[in-house]
Enzyme design. Structure first.
Site, PDB file in Angstrom:
ATOM      1  N   GLY A 283      -6.629  -7.717  14.903  1.00  0.00           N
ATOM      2  CA  GLY A 283      -7.011  -8.890  15.683  1.00  0.00           C
ATOM      3  C   GLY A 283      -7.670  -8.414  16.974  1.00  0.00           C
ATOM      4  O   GLY A 283      -7.206  -7.458  17.595  1.00  0.00           O
TER       5      GLY A 283
ATOM      6  N   GLN B 113      12.548 -15.434   5.975  1.00  0.00           N
ATOM      7  CA  GLN B 113      11.310 -16.221   6.078  1.00  0.00           C
ATOM      8  C   GLN B 113      11.107 -16.964   4.764  1.00  0.00           C
ATOM      9  O   GLN B 113      11.416 -16.442   3.694  1.00  0.00           O
ATOM     10  CB  GLN B 113      10.118 -15.292   6.350  1.00  0.00           C
ATOM     11  CG  GLN B 113       8.844 -16.060   6.694  1.00  0.00           C
ATOM     12  CD  GLN B 113       7.682 -15.136   7.010  1.00  0.00           C
ATOM     13  OE1 GLN B 113       7.854 -13.946   7.227  1.00  0.00           O
ATOM     14  NE2 GLN B 113       6.483 -15.712   7.034  1.00  0.00           N
TER      15      GLN B 113
ATOM     16  N   SER C 269      34.881  45.862  -2.956  1.00  0.00           N
ATOM     17  CA  SER C 269      33.707  45.219  -3.532  1.00  0.00           C
ATOM     18  C   SER C 269      34.063  44.556  -4.856  1.00  0.00           C
ATOM     19  O   SER C 269      34.911  45.051  -5.606  1.00  0.00           O
ATOM     20  CB  SER C 269      32.626  46.269  -3.782  1.00  0.00           C
ATOM     21  OG  SER C 269      32.206  46.790  -2.550  1.00  0.00           O
TER      22      SER C 269
ATOM     23  N   GLY D  16       2.734 -15.625   7.103  1.00  0.00           N
ATOM     24  CA  GLY D  16       2.132 -15.394   8.411  1.00  0.00           C
ATOM     25  C   GLY D  16       3.137 -15.008   9.484  1.00  0.00           C
ATOM     26  O   GLY D  16       4.314 -15.373   9.413  1.00  0.00           O
ATOM     27  N   THR D  17       2.628 -14.267  10.452  1.00  0.00           N
ATOM     28  CA  THR D  17       3.471 -13.800  11.549  1.00  0.00           C
ATOM     29  C   THR D  17       4.016 -14.957  12.386  1.00  0.00           C
ATOM     30  O   THR D  17       5.127 -14.878  12.908  1.00  0.00           O
ATOM     31  CB  THR D  17       2.681 -12.847  12.453  1.00  0.00           C
ATOM     32  OG1 THR D  17       1.415 -13.451  12.757  1.00  0.00           O
ATOM     33  CG2 THR D  17       2.418 -11.503  11.776  1.00  0.00           C
TER      34      THR D  17
ATOM     35  N   ARG E  93       0.799  -1.225   0.000  1.00  0.00           N
ATOM     36  CA  ARG E  93       0.000   0.000   0.000  1.00  0.00           C
ATOM     37  C   ARG E  93       0.835   1.280   0.000  1.00  0.00           C
ATOM     38  O   ARG E  93       0.323   2.375  -0.199  1.00  0.00           O
ATOM     39  CB  ARG E  93      -0.975  -0.002   1.193  1.00  0.00           C
ATOM     40  CG  ARG E  93      -2.257  -0.770   0.870  1.00  0.00           C
ATOM     41  CD  ARG E  93      -3.191  -0.785   2.056  1.00  0.00           C
ATOM     42  NE  ARG E  93      -2.733  -1.727   3.079  1.00  0.00           N
ATOM     43  CZ  ARG E  93      -3.202  -1.764   4.326  1.00  0.00           C
ATOM     44  NH1 ARG E  93      -4.119  -0.906   4.712  1.00  0.00           N
ATOM     45  NH2 ARG E  93      -2.756  -2.654   5.188  1.00  0.00           N
TER      46      ARG E  93
ATOM     47  N   TYR F 107      30.488  34.265  -3.195  1.00  0.00           N
ATOM     48  CA  TYR F 107      30.747  32.842  -3.104  1.00  0.00           C
ATOM     49  C   TYR F 107      32.158  32.631  -2.576  1.00  0.00           C
ATOM     50  O   TYR F 107      33.121  33.229  -3.076  1.00  0.00           O
ATOM     51  CB  TYR F 107      30.613  32.180  -4.484  1.00  0.00           C
ATOM     52  CG  TYR F 107      31.083  30.750  -4.500  1.00  0.00           C
ATOM     53  CD1 TYR F 107      30.403  29.779  -3.752  1.00  0.00           C
ATOM     54  CD2 TYR F 107      32.213  30.361  -5.204  1.00  0.00           C
ATOM     55  CE1 TYR F 107      30.837  28.464  -3.715  1.00  0.00           C
ATOM     56  CE2 TYR F 107      32.653  29.043  -5.189  1.00  0.00           C
ATOM     57  CZ  TYR F 107      31.961  28.098  -4.435  1.00  0.00           C
ATOM     58  OH  TYR F 107      32.397  26.807  -4.405  1.00  0.00           O
TER      59      TYR F 107
END
Ligand code: UD1
Ligand code: CA
Length: 492
Positions: free
Chosen positions: A151, A81, A416, A86-87, A21, A377
């Site tokens: 859950g 895994q 300057s 699944g957890t 998502r 600069y």
């Protein structure tokens, strides 16, 4: 030997999910809030309770995630895994890896890689309750207004936790339960190992549910309990970018509030963004629209903002930094920067120095009390103490192929629009005239002039631009000055 302040036997961080998502090429748990990835926050909370082992379960984009985790927490054990979803399967994989050598005993904590606001304090409370009550499983829960998707916590007549029912497997009556499973638990290692051996994929999603362990633990005679937190943010995961932004804003709100309580004035908390890695002293003032990132530190009495973004910048005591975009720089005590200043990496500004409006600096060391006040600069340069760099000065540091250094001494005054064509060195106490182009070294105390003498071609405009407004005005001025000589510039 177990250290005296030892925490649980292990923390297992689950991070194998795909995170579709997010709609991102970046793995979900690598998205950042507060200057740190979600998994970074999860690892930090996990580490803070001082576990003897720390494992993280990966699968989706595993190489990217592995590299990121290894950089943040080199001691973390990275576990893959397999195809079984699944957890429960994720925890099983971690447990197998952690058991290799010697089976874990004691408390095993499970957290998620995408729940970034979970604190070490709350995890500590979970573990302490679990161990004090001698539970087989202790689950962290929260009561939500809308529990959709979560859950649900099942409780018996006596209020004790009997199990967890996944949303997709729940009855209409169970759907009304508002106490939800955060997915964060403390388990007894042996109970967890035994129960996971019995968990099946016989459910609405065809997954091995970790949540089934609660019912199984109870059946085996273990005590199952919950720690209910009133702080829902700490158990909230980010599944999409809307939730990510909400969590990011809440994290920031907490960070800003903590700094205010520590003695920092924040004029507008809503527009002040502070990474979790930033440090601030007492009596720092942050003005609206300020963002402080990375390893930025701000010392006492400094004022930063408004409209300032600093990344990895050290701000000295009593310095002021206004409308500045800076990174990788050091601003000395009582120095002044801004407004409208761009500090690039390697800028080191000395005590009471100044880099003023519309100045860009990069890889430059500016000595104590030296000022670069306006429009210019300075790159690849070294400037001594109490030097004044005039308006519009520029280091021409790049010859099209290579970068070269400009070295300017102390007590220098430049006119300057002086241009320093590097490599070039200007000695202590030297001056330069306005518009000088410094191509050769200037000895100490010399005045460097490189501009040709001015020549005025009188009457050029009326002769070459006849009929223009300029010519008309010039004509009028010439006539005036011939009748009233006292009003000319020369006459003053
Ligand atoms: C899970 C819980 C649910 C709880 C919710 C809280 C189960 C069966 N359900 O639901 O009770 O209310 O979290 O957010 O545990 N993961 C893996 N491997 C997997 C699947 C998931 O590592 O095979 C990781 C994910 O990366 C994520 C976490 O586990 O960090 C939770 O996964 P997710 O799919 O979001 O679980 P939910 O179905 O929302
Ligand atoms: Ca989830």
């Amino acid at each position: 030997m177990i250290p005296e302040n030892a925490g649980p036997a292990a923390v297992i961080v689950l991070a194998a999910g795909a995170g579709t998502r997010m709609k991102s090429r970046t793995p979900k748990i690598l998205h950042e809030i507060g200057g740190l990835s979600m998994v970074g926050h999860a690892l930090r909370a996990a580490r803070s309770i001082n576990p003897q082992r720390l494992a993280i379960v990966v699968r989706h984009e595993r190489d990217l995630v592995e590299g990121h985790v290894a950089a943040l927490d080199p001691q973390a054990l990275i576990v893959d895994q397999d195809d079984v979803p699944g957890t429960g399967r994720a925890v099983e994989a971690a447990l197998e890896a952690l058991d290799a050598g010697q089976a874990l005993a004691g408390t095993v904590v499970v957290t998620y890689g995408d729940v970034p606001l979970l604190s070490g304090e709350l995890l500590t409370e979970l573990v302490a309750t679990h161990e004090f009550e001698g539970n087989a499983v202790t689950v962290l829960t929260a009561v939500l207004d809308d529990a959709t998707g979560y859950g649900r916590i099942l409780r018996g007549e006596d209020g004790s936790v009997t199990g967890i029912r996944e949303h997709k497997d729940s009855s209409e009556a169970e759907k009304l339960i508002r106490e939800v499973n955060s997915g964060i638990y403390a388990f007894d290692a042996a109970v967890l190992r035994d129960a996971l051996g019995k968990v099946t994929t016989d459910n609405a999603q065809g997954e091995k549910y970790l949540t089934d362990v609660l019912g199984l633990a109870r059946e085996a005679g273990g005590r199952v309990a919950a720690v209910v937190t009133a702080d829902r943010w700490q158990v909230e995961g980010a599944n999409d970018r809307v939730q990510l932004a909400a969590l990011g804003a809440e994290l920031n709100r907490r960070t800003v509030e903590a700094w205010m309580r520590a003695g920092v004035t924040v004029v507008d908390p809503a527009t002040t963004w502070i990474d979790s890695s930033v440090t601030l002293d007492e009596d720092v003032r942050l003005l609206p629209n300020t963002q402080l990132h990375g390893a930025t530190t701000v010392a006492r009495d400094a004022v930063v903002g408004p409209d300032t973004t600093l990344t990895d910048v050290t701000v000295g005591e009593g310095a002021t930094v206004a409308r500045t975009h800076g990174s990788g720089s050091v601003i000395g005590p009582r120095a002044a920067v801004g407004p409208f200043t761009y500090l690039r990496p390697g800028t080191v500004l000395g005590e009471k120095g100044k880099v003023g409006a519309f100045y860009e600096t990069k890889n430059v060391t500016i000595g104590r009390g030296s000022k670069l006040s306006h429009l210019g600069y300075a790159g690849d340069a070294e400037i001594g103490e109490d030097t004044n760099i005039g308006c519009g000065n520029i280091t021409a540091n790049y010859d099209g192929e290579k970068k070269h250094r400009t070295v300017i001494g102390s007590g220098v005054r430049t006119g300057s629009n002086t241009v320093f064509v590097a490599p070039v060195t200007v000695g202590d106490g030297a001056y330069s005239g306005a518009g000088a182009v410094i191509r050769k070294d200037v000895p100490a105390g010399a005045l460097a002039l490189s501009v040709a003498a001015q020549r005025n071609a009188e009457g050029w405009v009326p002769a070459h631009r006849p009929g223009t407004r300029s010519a008309e005005l010039a004509q009028a001025a010439t006539n005036d000055s011939s009748s009233t000589p006292a009003s000319t510039e020369e006459g003053k």
